[in-house]
Structures are given as structure tokens and as C-alpha cells.
Design a protein around this motif. Sequence first.
Motif, PDB file in Angstrom:
ATOM      1  N   MET A  41       0.829  -1.199   0.000  1.00  0.00           N
ATOM      2  CA  MET A  41       0.000   0.000   0.000  1.00  0.00           C
ATOM      3  C   MET A  41       0.869   1.258   0.000  1.00  0.00           C
ATOM      4  O   MET A  41       0.583   2.231  -0.716  1.00  0.00           O
ATOM      5  N   PHE A  54      -6.673   2.034   2.899  1.00  0.00           N
ATOM      6  CA  PHE A  54      -7.416   1.217   3.848  1.00  0.00           C
ATOM      7  C   PHE A  54      -8.787   1.819   4.143  1.00  0.00           C
ATOM      8  O   PHE A  54      -9.769   1.099   4.307  1.00  0.00           O
ATOM      9  N   GLY A  57     -10.925   1.121   1.092  1.00  0.00           N
ATOM     10  CA  GLY A  57     -11.300  -0.281   1.101  1.00  0.00           C
ATOM     11  C   GLY A  57     -12.406  -0.562   2.091  1.00  0.00           C
ATOM     12  O   GLY A  57     -13.307  -1.368   1.830  1.00  0.00           O
ATOM     13  N   GLY A 215      -6.676  -2.604  -0.670  1.00  0.00           N
ATOM     14  CA  GLY A 215      -7.532  -2.421   0.499  1.00  0.00           C
ATOM     15  C   GLY A 215      -8.691  -3.396   0.528  1.00  0.00           C
ATOM     16  O   GLY A 215      -8.957  -4.027   1.557  1.00  0.00           O
TER      17      GLY A 215
END
Length: 486
Positions: A41, A54, A57, A215
Motif C-alpha cells: 500500500m 485502507f 477499502g 484495500g
Amino acid sequence: MSGTPPPPSGGFVRRIGLFQATAINMSQMCGIGPFVTIPLMVAAFGGPQAVIGFLAGAVLALADGLIWAELGASLPGSGGSYVYLKQAFQYRTGRLMPFLFVWTAMLFIPLIMSTGVVGFVQYLGYLVPDMGQGVGDAIGLCVVALVVLLLWRGIDHIARITAAMWVVMIASVALVILAAATHFRPELAFAYPAEAFEFTSGTFWVGFAAGLTIGIYDYLGYNTTAYMGAEIKDPGRTLPRSIVLSILGIMAIYLLLQIGTLGVIDWHRMTDPHDIASTSVASAVMEETWGKGAASVVTVLILVTAFASVFTGLLGGSRVPYDAARDRVFFGPYAKLHPVHRFPLFGLATMGVVTAIGFLIGRHTDLATLIQLLTTVMVIVQALAQILAASTLRRRQPSLRRPYTMWLYPLPSIVALTGWLVIYGYADRNSPGRHPIEWSLAWLSLGCVAFLLWSRRERVWPFGSREVTEGLPDASAVSEEQAAAS
């Protein structure tokens, strides 16, 4: 001997409650994923602003999870998407969509599990730094075999094993978060590059799409219990709650883990392939904060967590072909249950073999590219089709019993549709030279050819009449069974 009533002769047994269902989802979601994808990431975003991936996601997982919640509560059968697509698309295309889903699921579910085994061996390398390629391959294959062996038993025993693994998962994540908190440095966690938030830049959105893909991969598993709908107690209440609770719980864990890690390890180290932080970032955090001994202990817990994610993933995924085969939409042997423990024999065995093959492939490919390929294959037949299925069922079957209906409908469907299209549309740009879009379309086309050959042999649409059946065959018995159980 234990006083537990014997399983019925007809099919699955509803023995999984809310805590166990949530534990199954969370164990699958928080497996090896965040421990290997934090560096990926960071590389996608080019800095600690990777936390955006994140968060994005989580939004996509929650929107998509509400779709799963409505469908799962209304149609709590084994197989998850297979059941939903069969009900929604039978009116015009017969058995095409459920066939294509099983066709793709028999590939992408075990291959996603194979990434967990790859991560397992990757973290094992921290404890055994001199481990060779061949030894690592052999260990990974043994892990797959052990998972299948443990799943070769009754669901009540599996639920207890899963709950124990869930506790280990929580412990491993909590220790890493706590260690990071004791040595947290804001100047590292929030050291954003100058161009970090240039939203008008095309580069940012390419990185965002890559981060969103990673994510949602980390959140995958919030739907595990939906595949096991026929084994969930009071599914109309338990399934939606387990999905939402697991997503919110994992979101909090991921944010603490991501920010805490960035506050201990300089993000540049995560992009250096020769640094331990790029392959075993959680172990690097523990070594940096509490020393080598603590790092080794937590690495062992992470290995158990990785094992648990593969365990629960194959547990739910092995149920997918069961309903399809029972309804004559897949090969007949997949409808066979173990005579004593009532689990699908061939579904578990086949997915175990594919997981082993996927592990060997993943060991010799780039993990980020493998994630991109798997996600892209999944998008069309499952994610996008299921969004349409939820709306179709509302229109086609308004009288279908819906213990739970999607909050703020149709907003979650719109958010989920947008997110999945971004992932799919940017797939080729994020995996240059690997052509994930083309591979997904090729696999889908091959599935259509297989369906035509199968449907001609079975004399069903388009070589026969469409068969329309609304609701689950045993839907009326669900409430009676729950009443008897209580």
C-alpha cells in the motif's frame, strides 16, 4: 458420547451463532493480509498517505457488505453468490449466471487463499532466514494439506477451532499495535511527500486505484459466513450482524495497525526489497520496539493468524459448489456430503488442490500482481452481478421474506458499483504487461463456452426451457427449525 444430537440425514446443520460467525469472518479478513500489504500500500501511494487505501477499502467493503447482508438474510443457503445469482437471473438467462459464478469461484477463492499461504512462508522466513526456495515450497504445501485435514470434520468442531484461532489473531494484532503505540513517532507516521494529496494528478488516481484494490483484498472475507448460510443459526439476524460487525472491527484494527506501523518504521524501508520491513513489516516493528525475542513470538502468532485465514476461507469456499451441483448446475460429485460430518467432500478436496497450485504460482510471481489478477477475475461475475441481483430480486420477488433490508438503498449499491468499476478500469495500468482485464475476459469467455456445452448436454436454456423457482426450496422450514432449536 458428548450429548450432541446426531446430524440430520438431509443436509447441513445450523450450529454457528453470532460470535462464531463474526469470528469466522474476522479470521478470514485479518489473516496475513495487512501484515504483507502495508508495504504494498505504501508503494502504491508513495508515502504514508497510504492510509487512504485502507479507508477507501473499508467504505467499499461496507457498501458491498450491506448488499451481501440483504441477500444472505433473504436467501440463507449454502453457496452464497451462487444462490443469489440463481434466483435473480433465472428469468432471462436460465442457469448461465450461477454456472459462471461457480466456474470463477472454483478458481478465485482458493487462489486468494493461496496468497495467505505465500504470506505464511514469507513471515516464516523471518524466523528461518536461510530457508531456501524448495524448503519454503514444501512447507507451504504441508500447510495446505494440514488445513484440509482439519476441515475434514463436523462443523461444530470447526466452529470451536475457529474461535480459538480468532483469539490468537486478536492477540497478534493487539501486540503489534501496542508495541507501535509505545514507540510511536508522529514525524514518521505523518511525513507526507509534497505531492501526496494532489487530487488533480492522474498519478494520484492510479495509485488510489491500486490502493483500493489492495484495500478491498485485505477486507475480503466479510462474506465468508454468507457462503455458509445453511449452517448459520437464525440467519436473518446473524448474517447481517456478523458482516457489519466484522467490517467495522477490522477497519478499526487496520487503521491502528497501519498508522502505528508508519510511526515506527520509516516508510522508505518498506519499499526496499532488501529490507526486512518490505517482507515482514510486523516483525520489523516488534524488533524495533521490544527486541528480537518479542519479534519472534509475535511472528509465531502471525503465522497462526495466517493459517486461520486460509482455514476459514476454505471452510466457506468449499460450500460454494455444493448447492450448484445439487441443483444440477455443476458436476454431480460436488453435491456429495460426508456421511457423518456433513461437509462437501469434493468441494473441499478440489479447492485444497487449487490452493496448493496457486501457492506454487504465487511463490514465483509478484504478490501485488497476483492480488490484482484475482480481484479482477472476481469483479464481473460476483461483485457487479450481485449488485444487479439485489435490485432485480426487489423487483422480481417483492414478496420474498427479507429479515434485513439494505440501509439507505440504493446508495450502498451505487458506492459499491463505483468502487468495483474503478478497480476494474485501472487494472491494466496497475499491472503493466500482465493484462488482468484481458485474462479475466478470456476466463469468462471460456466459462461461457463451457456453459453452452454443459447446457446442451443437460438440455436446459438455451437448449431447453427456463426453470423458474422463487425462494429457497426449504425457506419455509428455516423459521420452524429455529423455533425447534430454541
